[in-house]
Design a protein around this motif. Structure first.
Motif, PDB file in Angstrom:
ATOM      1  N   LYS A  29      20.124  11.656  19.500  1.00  0.00           N
ATOM      2  CA  LYS A  29      20.543  10.711  20.531  1.00  0.00           C
ATOM      3  C   LYS A  29      20.447   9.278  20.010  1.00  0.00           C
ATOM      4  O   LYS A  29      21.322   8.450  20.281  1.00  0.00           O
ATOM      5  CB  LYS A  29      19.678  10.883  21.775  1.00  0.00           C
ATOM      6  CG  LYS A  29      20.106  10.004  22.934  1.00  0.00           C
ATOM      7  CD  LYS A  29      19.268  10.287  24.168  1.00  0.00           C
ATOM      8  CE  LYS A  29      19.714   9.400  25.334  1.00  0.00           C
ATOM      9  NZ  LYS A  29      18.917   9.685  26.560  1.00  0.00           N
ATOM     10  N   TYR A  30      19.396   9.016  19.255  1.00  0.00           N
ATOM     11  CA  TYR A  30      19.228   7.682  18.684  1.00  0.00           C
ATOM     12  C   TYR A  30      20.372   7.360  17.731  1.00  0.00           C
ATOM     13  O   TYR A  30      20.889   6.234  17.713  1.00  0.00           O
ATOM     14  CB  TYR A  30      17.891   7.588  17.952  1.00  0.00           C
ATOM     15  CG  TYR A  30      17.538   6.198  17.489  1.00  0.00           C
ATOM     16  CD1 TYR A  30      17.060   5.248  18.383  1.00  0.00           C
ATOM     17  CD2 TYR A  30      17.691   5.819  16.155  1.00  0.00           C
ATOM     18  CE1 TYR A  30      16.743   3.959  17.965  1.00  0.00           C
ATOM     19  CE2 TYR A  30      17.377   4.550  15.727  1.00  0.00           C
ATOM     20  CZ  TYR A  30      16.897   3.625  16.637  1.00  0.00           C
ATOM     21  OH  TYR A  30      16.594   2.353  16.220  1.00  0.00           O
ATOM     22  N   ALA A  31      20.786   8.352  16.942  1.00  0.00           N
ATOM     23  CA  ALA A  31      21.911   8.155  16.036  1.00  0.00           C
ATOM     24  C   ALA A  31      23.182   7.818  16.809  1.00  0.00           C
ATOM     25  O   ALA A  31      23.994   6.992  16.359  1.00  0.00           O
ATOM     26  CB  ALA A  31      22.129   9.411  15.190  1.00  0.00           C
ATOM     27  N   GLU A  32      23.358   8.426  17.998  1.00  0.00           N
ATOM     28  CA  GLU A  32      24.517   8.113  18.824  1.00  0.00           C
ATOM     29  C   GLU A  32      24.475   6.677  19.332  1.00  0.00           C
ATOM     30  O   GLU A  32      25.505   5.997  19.415  1.00  0.00           O
ATOM     31  CB  GLU A  32      24.591   9.083  20.010  1.00  0.00           C
ATOM     32  CG  GLU A  32      24.993  10.495  19.641  1.00  0.00           C
ATOM     33  CD  GLU A  32      26.361  10.560  18.972  1.00  0.00           C
ATOM     34  OE1 GLU A  32      27.276   9.830  19.421  1.00  0.00           O
ATOM     35  OE2 GLU A  32      26.516  11.307  18.003  1.00  0.00           O
ATOM     36  N   VAL A  33      23.277   6.223  19.687  1.00  0.00           N
ATOM     37  CA  VAL A  33      23.134   4.834  20.133  1.00  0.00           C
ATOM     38  C   VAL A  33      23.576   3.873  19.028  1.00  0.00           C
ATOM     39  O   VAL A  33      24.318   2.908  19.264  1.00  0.00           O
ATOM     40  CB  VAL A  33      21.676   4.550  20.549  1.00  0.00           C
ATOM     41  CG1 VAL A  33      21.475   3.065  20.820  1.00  0.00           C
ATOM     42  CG2 VAL A  33      21.300   5.364  21.781  1.00  0.00           C
ATOM     43  N   LEU A  34      23.129   4.140  17.800  1.00  0.00           N
ATOM     44  CA  LEU A  34      23.506   3.280  16.674  1.00  0.00           C
ATOM     45  C   LEU A  34      25.001   3.375  16.388  1.00  0.00           C
ATOM     46  O   LEU A  34      25.635   2.380  16.018  1.00  0.00           O
ATOM     47  CB  LEU A  34      22.693   3.648  15.437  1.00  0.00           C
ATOM     48  CG  LEU A  34      21.171   3.490  15.559  1.00  0.00           C
ATOM     49  CD1 LEU A  34      20.503   3.755  14.214  1.00  0.00           C
ATOM     50  CD2 LEU A  34      20.783   2.114  16.070  1.00  0.00           C
ATOM     51  N   CYS A  93      11.874   9.997   7.191  1.00  0.00           N
ATOM     52  CA  CYS A  93      12.931  10.510   6.314  1.00  0.00           C
ATOM     53  C   CYS A  93      13.871  11.429   7.090  1.00  0.00           C
ATOM     54  O   CYS A  93      15.097  11.397   6.879  1.00  0.00           O
ATOM     55  CB  CYS A  93      12.321  11.240   5.123  1.00  0.00           C
ATOM     56  SG  CYS A  93      11.530  10.138   3.915  1.00  0.00           S
ATOM     57  N   LYS A  94      13.322  12.217   8.008  1.00  0.00           N
ATOM     58  CA  LYS A  94      14.165  13.066   8.858  1.00  0.00           C
ATOM     59  C   LYS A  94      15.066  12.216   9.745  1.00  0.00           C
ATOM     60  O   LYS A  94      16.253  12.503   9.908  1.00  0.00           O
ATOM     61  CB  LYS A  94      13.292  13.983   9.709  1.00  0.00           C
ATOM     62  CG  LYS A  94      12.527  15.048   8.927  1.00  0.00           C
ATOM     63  CD  LYS A  94      11.644  15.873   9.851  1.00  0.00           C
ATOM     64  CE  LYS A  94      10.881  16.941   9.067  1.00  0.00           C
ATOM     65  NZ  LYS A  94       9.968  17.715   9.953  1.00  0.00           N
ATOM     66  N   LEU A  95      14.485  11.153  10.325  1.00  0.00           N
ATOM     67  CA  LEU A  95      15.271  10.251  11.164  1.00  0.00           C
ATOM     68  C   LEU A  95      16.379   9.591  10.353  1.00  0.00           C
ATOM     69  O   LEU A  95      17.534   9.531  10.793  1.00  0.00           O
ATOM     70  CB  LEU A  95      14.349   9.181  11.767  1.00  0.00           C
ATOM     71  CG  LEU A  95      15.042   8.015  12.491  1.00  0.00           C
ATOM     72  CD1 LEU A  95      15.801   8.515  13.709  1.00  0.00           C
ATOM     73  CD2 LEU A  95      14.017   6.942  12.887  1.00  0.00           C
ATOM     74  N   PHE A  96      16.046   9.112   9.183  1.00  0.00           N
ATOM     75  CA  PHE A  96      17.018   8.419   8.332  1.00  0.00           C
ATOM     76  C   PHE A  96      18.194   9.319   7.999  1.00  0.00           C
ATOM     77  O   PHE A  96      19.360   8.914   8.109  1.00  0.00           O
ATOM     78  CB  PHE A  96      16.334   7.939   7.058  1.00  0.00           C
ATOM     79  CG  PHE A  96      17.229   7.154   6.137  1.00  0.00           C
ATOM     80  CD1 PHE A  96      17.329   5.774   6.258  1.00  0.00           C
ATOM     81  CD2 PHE A  96      17.972   7.781   5.147  1.00  0.00           C
ATOM     82  CE1 PHE A  96      18.159   5.039   5.415  1.00  0.00           C
ATOM     83  CE2 PHE A  96      18.807   7.065   4.296  1.00  0.00           C
ATOM     84  CZ  PHE A  96      18.899   5.683   4.437  1.00  0.00           C
ATOM     85  N   VAL A  97      17.908  10.540   7.601  1.00  0.00           N
ATOM     86  CA  VAL A  97      18.976  11.468   7.210  1.00  0.00           C
ATOM     87  C   VAL A  97      19.866  11.786   8.403  1.00  0.00           C
ATOM     88  O   VAL A  97      21.104  11.813   8.286  1.00  0.00           O
ATOM     89  CB  VAL A  97      18.377  12.750   6.602  1.00  0.00           C
ATOM     90  CG1 VAL A  97      19.468  13.790   6.386  1.00  0.00           C
ATOM     91  CG2 VAL A  97      17.681  12.438   5.287  1.00  0.00           C
ATOM     92  N   THR A  98      19.262  12.010   9.562  1.00  0.00           N
ATOM     93  CA  THR A  98      20.040  12.296  10.772  1.00  0.00           C
ATOM     94  C   THR A  98      20.976  11.150  11.100  1.00  0.00           C
ATOM     95  O   THR A  98      22.169  11.347  11.381  1.00  0.00           O
ATOM     96  CB  THR A  98      19.101  12.561  11.963  1.00  0.00           C
ATOM     97  OG1 THR A  98      18.289  13.699  11.678  1.00  0.00           O
ATOM     98  CG2 THR A  98      19.891  12.798  13.242  1.00  0.00           C
ATOM     99  N   VAL A  99      20.448   9.941  11.059  1.00  0.00           N
ATOM    100  CA  VAL A  99      21.253   8.762  11.390  1.00  0.00           C
ATOM    101  C   VAL A  99      22.337   8.532  10.339  1.00  0.00           C
ATOM    102  O   VAL A  99      23.509   8.286  10.675  1.00  0.00           O
ATOM    103  CB  VAL A  99      20.345   7.522  11.514  1.00  0.00           C
ATOM    104  CG1 VAL A  99      21.185   6.255  11.620  1.00  0.00           C
ATOM    105  CG2 VAL A  99      19.425   7.652  12.719  1.00  0.00           C
ATOM    106  N   LEU A 100      21.967   8.605   9.068  1.00  0.00           N
ATOM    107  CA  LEU A 100      22.934   8.361   8.004  1.00  0.00           C
ATOM    108  C   LEU A 100      24.100   9.340   8.080  1.00  0.00           C
ATOM    109  O   LEU A 100      25.272   8.939   7.981  1.00  0.00           O
ATOM    110  CB  LEU A 100      22.246   8.468   6.636  1.00  0.00           C
ATOM    111  CG  LEU A 100      23.146   8.264   5.413  1.00  0.00           C
ATOM    112  CD1 LEU A 100      23.698   6.844   5.371  1.00  0.00           C
ATOM    113  CD2 LEU A 100      22.374   8.568   4.124  1.00  0.00           C
TER     114      LEU A 100
END
Length: 366
Positions: A29-34, A93-100
């Motif tokens: 969801k955070y990745a969608e916000v970005l 690192c998990k967050l970064f990969v998901t967002v990227l």
């Protein structure tokens, strides 16, 4: 100039109370916000813009290895500090990969990376890059910061990070030290819980935060940076006032401003870089040289960072037809002031007035 946009949180100097630097509960969801933020600026979403060529890069987060004020897992109750750090590292690192992966799927032509680590932490980058490789996504750049009084130590991180990226197969991933600055001690810099004596020690005298050592550090680092494989570097920071700005409390320019002015003058005059070498014994000296487009003017920056050289001697080749040589100096007492030049038989001699740091911009006119 283009915009370098930091996606996500930056920093919260609060004791135990955080709002914006918390690990997002739902990474997807955070990745969608970005993605919506990028869509606003790139595709006109929500009465936005179509600035597709306006951005230099999009950086995911800031200093996530600062787990007390930049990336915090509120439910992590691990008492052992090393284990706590490792838990935060893996989670980010998990967050970064998901967002990227999410952002690159929609914006493949934009430069997206990060995560602006506090320093070139190889172990952290290894876990981050392994996660990217496993997910089949490559960062367009990696970024880290450098706050130090050791410019050579900071420069040494560049080939190490290049080798690390190549090891993981990310040969096209760029490198960016997107915050760097001279710092001798953090005590007294911000004024947080600092005594007046600590503030004075941090800011006053030649070794002060924005004084001549800081200025010579800038020029030493910028000069040597030209021979590295680093892609980008951003000095922190360019606010007019404050602990990181251009101005002294009385409104006049500080030494760091003059250092950037000196290097800017060099860049304007020197369109073509030419070879410059410094004797290996001169550990405190750096130099960079260049020629104007028509070849009629040569420019040279020489900086002595914390050196004790009474005179700096420079051997100059290929300029036998020079008609005039001029120089300006930046030191403890002078701000880009003209100084006499001793140039005979291909040897340039630059004199110092004391043992404090100093830098020179020399111009040779044919």
């Amino acid at each position: 100039l283009k915009i370098f946009y930091r996606l996500g949180s930056s920093i919260e100097h609060t004791e135990g109370v955080h709002f914006n630097v918390l690990d997002p509960a739902d990474h997807a969801k955070y990745a969608e916000v970005l993605a919506h933020i990028m869509r606003h600026y790139l595709k006109g979403w929500a009465d936005g813009f179509t600035w597709t060529d306006a951005f230099q890069g999009w950086e995911i987060w800031n200093e996530p290895d600062g787990i007390t004020n930049c990336f915090v897992m509120p439910d992590c109750d691990e008492p052992d500090w090393k284990k706590r750090v490792a838990i935060h590292q893996t989670q980010f690192c998990k967050l970064f990969v998901t967002v990227l992966k999410r952002l690159k799927s929609e914006f493949p032509d934009q430069q997206i990376g990060g995560p602006a680590l506090c320093w070139a932490n190889e172990a952290y980058f290894r876990e981050l890059l392994q996660g990217c490789k496993d997910a089949g996504v490559a960062p367009d750049f990696i970024s880290w910061h450098g706050y130090t009084s050791d410019p050579d130590g900071l420069l040494a991180t560049v080939p190490k990070m290049r080798a690390l990226l190549d090891e993981f197969g990310f040969t096209k991933t760029r490198m960016n030290i997107n915050e760097w600055h001279y710092i001798r001690t953090w005590d007294g810099i911000h004024g947080f819980d600092s005594s007046p004596a600590e503030v004075r020690r941090a800011h006053e005298g030649p070794t002060g935060h924005l004084n001549v050592d800081s200025a010579a550090f800038n020029l030493y680092f910028l000069s040597k940076l030209q021979d590295t494989c680093l892609d980008e570097a951003y000095w922190y920071g360019s606010a007019p006032t404050g602990n990181w700005g251009w101005l002294k409390p009385d409104g006049t320019h500080n030494k760091c401003w003059y250092s950037m002015k000196l290097f800017g003058d060099f860049v304007k005059r020197a369109q073509t870089k030419v070879e410059s070498k410094v004797d290996e014994k001169q550990k405190t000296v750096a130099a960079v040289a260049g020629l104007s487009a028509d070849g009629r003017r040569a420019s040279l920056v020489v900086s002595d960072y914390r050196g004790k050289n009474e005179k700096l001697r420079v051997s100059v080749k290929g300029l036998a037809d020079v008609k005039s040589v001029t120089a300006t100096v930046l030191d403890h007492t002078r701000d880009l002031a003209p100084v006499p030049v001793d140039f005979r038989n291909g040897e340039l001699v630059l004199s110092r007035i004391d043992e404090n740091s100093a830098a020179y911009l020399v111009t040779f006119e044919r």
